[in-house]
Design a protein around this motif. Sequence first.
Motif, PDB file in Angstrom:
ATOM      1  N   PHE A  55       0.716  -1.214  -0.054  1.00 37.35           N
ATOM      2  CA  PHE A  55      -0.040   0.068   0.093  1.00 37.35           C
ATOM      3  C   PHE A  55       0.928   1.208  -0.095  1.00 37.35           C
ATOM      4  O   PHE A  55       0.665   2.179  -0.821  1.00 37.35           O
ATOM      5  CB  PHE A  55      -0.974  -0.098   1.153  1.00 37.35           C
ATOM      6  CG  PHE A  55      -1.812   1.238   1.420  1.00 37.35           C
ATOM      7  CD1 PHE A  55      -2.886   1.086   0.516  1.00 37.35           C
ATOM      8  CD2 PHE A  55      -1.673   2.250   2.370  1.00 37.35           C
ATOM      9  CE1 PHE A  55      -3.926   2.468   0.849  1.00 37.35           C
ATOM     10  CE2 PHE A  55      -2.377   3.456   2.216  1.00 37.35           C
ATOM     11  CZ  PHE A  55      -3.509   3.422   1.551  1.00 37.35           C
ATOM     12  N   VAL A  56       1.988   1.345   0.716  1.00 38.03           N
ATOM     13  CA  VAL A  56       2.830   2.349   0.987  1.00 38.03           C
ATOM     14  C   VAL A  56       3.439   2.683  -0.278  1.00 38.03           C
ATOM     15  O   VAL A  56       4.037   3.718  -0.926  1.00 38.03           O
ATOM     16  CB  VAL A  56       3.665   2.293   2.170  1.00 38.03           C
ATOM     17  CG1 VAL A  56       4.771   3.266   2.114  1.00 38.03           C
ATOM     18  CG2 VAL A  56       2.929   2.438   3.517  1.00 38.03           C
ATOM     19  N   LEU A  57       4.198   1.368  -0.715  1.00 36.50           N
ATOM     20  CA  LEU A  57       4.970   1.394  -2.039  1.00 36.50           C
ATOM     21  C   LEU A  57       4.043   1.843  -3.229  1.00 36.50           C
ATOM     22  O   LEU A  57       4.824   2.509  -4.125  1.00 36.50           O
ATOM     23  CB  LEU A  57       5.470   0.023  -2.426  1.00 36.50           C
ATOM     24  CG  LEU A  57       6.633  -0.723  -1.374  1.00 36.50           C
ATOM     25  CD1 LEU A  57       7.034  -1.904  -1.580  1.00 36.50           C
ATOM     26  CD2 LEU A  57       7.703   0.559  -1.510  1.00 36.50           C
ATOM     27  N   ASP A  58       2.833   1.568  -3.401  1.00 40.24           N
ATOM     28  CA  ASP A  58       1.895   2.095  -4.445  1.00 40.24           C
ATOM     29  C   ASP A  58       1.819   3.563  -4.331  1.00 40.24           C
ATOM     30  O   ASP A  58       1.632   4.247  -5.280  1.00 40.24           O
ATOM     31  CB  ASP A  58       0.595   1.291  -4.247  1.00 40.24           C
ATOM     32  CG  ASP A  58       0.742   0.029  -4.750  1.00 40.24           C
ATOM     33  OD1 ASP A  58       1.588  -0.379  -5.618  1.00 40.24           O
ATOM     34  OD2 ASP A  58      -0.134  -0.882  -4.652  1.00 40.24           O
ATOM     35  N   ARG A  59       1.892   4.004  -3.111  1.00 40.76           N
ATOM     36  CA  ARG A  59       1.664   5.481  -3.152  1.00 40.76           C
ATOM     37  C   ARG A  59       2.852   6.107  -3.457  1.00 40.76           C
ATOM     38  O   ARG A  59       3.001   7.317  -3.998  1.00 40.76           O
ATOM     39  CB  ARG A  59       1.330   5.745  -1.738  1.00 40.76           C
ATOM     40  CG  ARG A  59       0.055   5.286  -1.178  1.00 40.76           C
ATOM     41  CD  ARG A  59      -0.943   6.310  -1.675  1.00 40.76           C
ATOM     42  NE  ARG A  59      -2.318   5.473  -1.160  1.00 40.76           N
ATOM     43  CZ  ARG A  59      -3.472   5.599  -1.613  1.00 40.76           C
ATOM     44  NH1 ARG A  59      -3.379   6.210  -2.889  1.00 40.76           N
ATOM     45  NH2 ARG A  59      -4.624   5.330  -1.218  1.00 40.76           N
ATOM     46  N   LEU A  60       4.111   5.603  -3.092  1.00 43.94           N
ATOM     47  CA  LEU A  60       5.469   6.437  -3.155  1.00 43.94           C
ATOM     48  C   LEU A  60       5.857   5.991  -4.749  1.00 43.94           C
ATOM     49  O   LEU A  60       6.443   6.911  -5.184  1.00 43.94           O
ATOM     50  CB  LEU A  60       6.256   5.716  -2.306  1.00 43.94           C
ATOM     51  CG  LEU A  60       5.950   5.854  -0.822  1.00 43.94           C
ATOM     52  CD1 LEU A  60       7.382   5.646   0.162  1.00 43.94           C
ATOM     53  CD2 LEU A  60       6.158   7.682  -0.649  1.00 43.94           C
ATOM     54  N   LEU A  61       5.650   4.752  -5.405  1.00 44.29           N
ATOM     55  CA  LEU A  61       6.252   4.321  -6.519  1.00 44.29           C
ATOM     56  C   LEU A  61       5.175   4.223  -7.729  1.00 44.29           C
ATOM     57  O   LEU A  61       4.533   3.168  -7.607  1.00 44.29           O
ATOM     58  CB  LEU A  61       6.990   3.038  -6.533  1.00 44.29           C
ATOM     59  CG  LEU A  61       8.176   3.160  -5.331  1.00 44.29           C
ATOM     60  CD1 LEU A  61       8.940   1.566  -5.376  1.00 44.29           C
ATOM     61  CD2 LEU A  61       9.477   3.964  -5.794  1.00 44.29           C
ATOM     62  N   HIS A  62       4.934   5.359  -8.279  1.00 46.06           N
ATOM     63  CA  HIS A  62       3.616   5.373  -9.000  1.00 46.06           C
ATOM     64  C   HIS A  62       3.845   4.471 -10.345  1.00 46.06           C
ATOM     65  O   HIS A  62       5.218   4.519 -10.886  1.00 46.06           O
ATOM     66  CB  HIS A  62       3.120   6.578  -9.575  1.00 46.06           C
ATOM     67  CG  HIS A  62       3.025   7.469  -8.479  1.00 46.06           C
ATOM     68  ND1 HIS A  62       1.882   7.204  -7.624  1.00 46.06           N
ATOM     69  CD2 HIS A  62       3.637   8.700  -7.590  1.00 46.06           C
ATOM     70  CE1 HIS A  62       1.789   8.396  -6.835  1.00 46.06           C
ATOM     71  NE2 HIS A  62       2.838   8.911  -6.718  1.00 46.06           N
ATOM     72  N   ASP A  63       3.092   3.703 -10.726  1.00 43.01           N
ATOM     73  CA  ASP A  63       3.017   2.975 -12.117  1.00 43.01           C
ATOM     74  C   ASP A  63       3.053   3.807 -13.202  1.00 43.01           C
ATOM     75  O   ASP A  63       2.129   4.674 -13.202  1.00 43.01           O
ATOM     76  CB  ASP A  63       2.163   1.953 -12.409  1.00 43.01           C
ATOM     77  CG  ASP A  63       2.410   0.622 -11.259  1.00 43.01           C
ATOM     78  OD1 ASP A  63       3.398   0.330 -10.998  1.00 43.01           O
ATOM     79  OD2 ASP A  63       1.486  -0.042 -10.828  1.00 43.01           O
ATOM     80  N   ASP A  64       3.634   3.953 -14.241  1.00 41.84           N
ATOM     81  CA  ASP A  64       3.426   4.818 -15.557  1.00 41.84           C
ATOM     82  C   ASP A  64       3.273   4.057 -16.496  1.00 41.84           C
ATOM     83  O   ASP A  64       4.135   4.080 -17.485  1.00 41.84           O
ATOM     84  CB  ASP A  64       4.808   5.653 -15.535  1.00 41.84           C
ATOM     85  CG  ASP A  64       4.607   6.764 -16.551  1.00 41.84           C
ATOM     86  OD1 ASP A  64       3.443   7.265 -16.639  1.00 41.84           O
ATOM     87  OD2 ASP A  64       5.691   7.394 -16.978  1.00 41.84           O
TER      88      ASP A  64
END
Length: 75
Positions: A55-64
Amino acid sequence: LMNHKRRIHDAIVGVVITAGVALGHYVSAHWLLVPAVIGVTLIQSGFTGFCPVYFVLDRLLHDDADGDSHGCCAK
Protein backbone atom coordinates in the motif's frame (compact mmCIF):
# COMPACT_ATOMS: atom_id res chain seq x y z
CA LEU A 1 7.96 -2.03 -11.83
CA MET A 2 6.07 -4.74 -9.97
CA ASN A 3 9.23 -6.85 -9.72
CA HIS A 4 11.02 -3.79 -8.33
CA LYS A 5 8.29 -3.31 -5.72
CA ARG A 6 8.46 -6.98 -4.78
CA ARG A 7 12.20 -6.74 -4.21
CA ILE A 8 11.77 -3.62 -2.06
CA HIS A 9 8.94 -5.32 -0.13
CA ASP A 10 11.04 -8.43 0.51
CA ALA A 11 13.99 -6.32 1.66
CA ILE A 12 11.87 -4.25 4.06
CA VAL A 13 10.15 -7.29 5.55
CA GLY A 14 13.44 -9.19 5.83
CA VAL A 15 15.21 -6.33 7.59
CA VAL A 16 12.36 -5.75 10.04
CA ILE A 17 12.03 -9.46 10.88
CA THR A 18 15.79 -9.86 11.34
CA ALA A 19 15.99 -6.72 13.48
CA GLY A 20 13.05 -7.88 15.60
CA VAL A 21 14.63 -11.28 16.22
CA ALA A 22 18.03 -9.74 17.02
CA LEU A 23 16.48 -7.20 19.39
CA GLY A 24 14.42 -9.97 20.94
CA HIS A 25 17.56 -11.96 21.61
CA TYR A 26 19.86 -9.17 22.79
CA VAL A 27 17.53 -6.53 24.30
CA SER A 28 14.13 -7.83 25.39
CA ALA A 29 11.85 -10.71 24.49
CA HIS A 30 9.12 -8.13 23.89
CA TRP A 31 10.80 -7.30 20.56
CA LEU A 32 9.76 -10.74 19.30
CA LEU A 33 6.29 -9.26 18.90
CA VAL A 34 7.58 -7.39 15.82
CA PRO A 35 8.27 -10.49 13.69
CA ALA A 36 5.11 -12.11 15.12
CA VAL A 37 2.98 -9.19 13.91
CA ILE A 38 4.65 -9.30 10.50
CA GLY A 39 3.93 -13.03 10.29
CA VAL A 40 0.25 -12.48 11.08
CA THR A 41 0.14 -9.65 8.54
CA LEU A 42 1.64 -11.92 5.87
CA ILE A 43 -0.99 -14.58 6.63
CA GLN A 44 -3.88 -12.11 6.39
CA SER A 45 -2.35 -10.68 3.20
CA GLY A 46 -2.55 -14.13 1.66
CA PHE A 47 -6.29 -14.25 2.35
CA THR A 48 -7.28 -10.63 1.73
CA GLY A 49 -4.71 -9.48 -0.85
CA PHE A 50 -3.98 -6.35 1.24
CA CYS A 51 -0.42 -5.70 2.37
CA PRO A 52 0.45 -2.47 4.21
CA VAL A 53 3.94 -2.37 2.70
CA TYR A 54 2.60 -2.65 -0.87
CA PHE A 55 0.00 0.00 0.00
CA VAL A 56 2.80 2.42 0.92
CA LEU A 57 4.96 1.39 -2.05
CA ASP A 58 2.02 1.97 -4.42
CA ARG A 59 1.72 5.49 -3.04
CA LEU A 60 5.44 6.21 -3.28
CA LEU A 61 6.33 4.41 -6.55
CA HIS A 62 3.71 5.29 -9.11
CA ASP A 63 3.13 2.98 -12.06
CA ASP A 64 3.53 4.82 -15.35
CA ALA A 65 1.83 2.20 -17.50
CA ASP A 66 0.21 4.52 -20.05
CA GLY A 67 3.31 6.58 -20.72
CA ASP A 68 1.94 9.80 -19.26
CA SER A 69 4.30 11.51 -16.87
CA HIS A 70 1.90 13.72 -14.98
CA GLY A 71 2.42 14.53 -11.35
CA CYS A 72 0.76 12.56 -8.62
CA CYS A 73 -2.24 14.92 -8.58
CA ALA A 74 -3.11 14.67 -12.28
CA LYS A 75 -5.21 11.62 -13.17
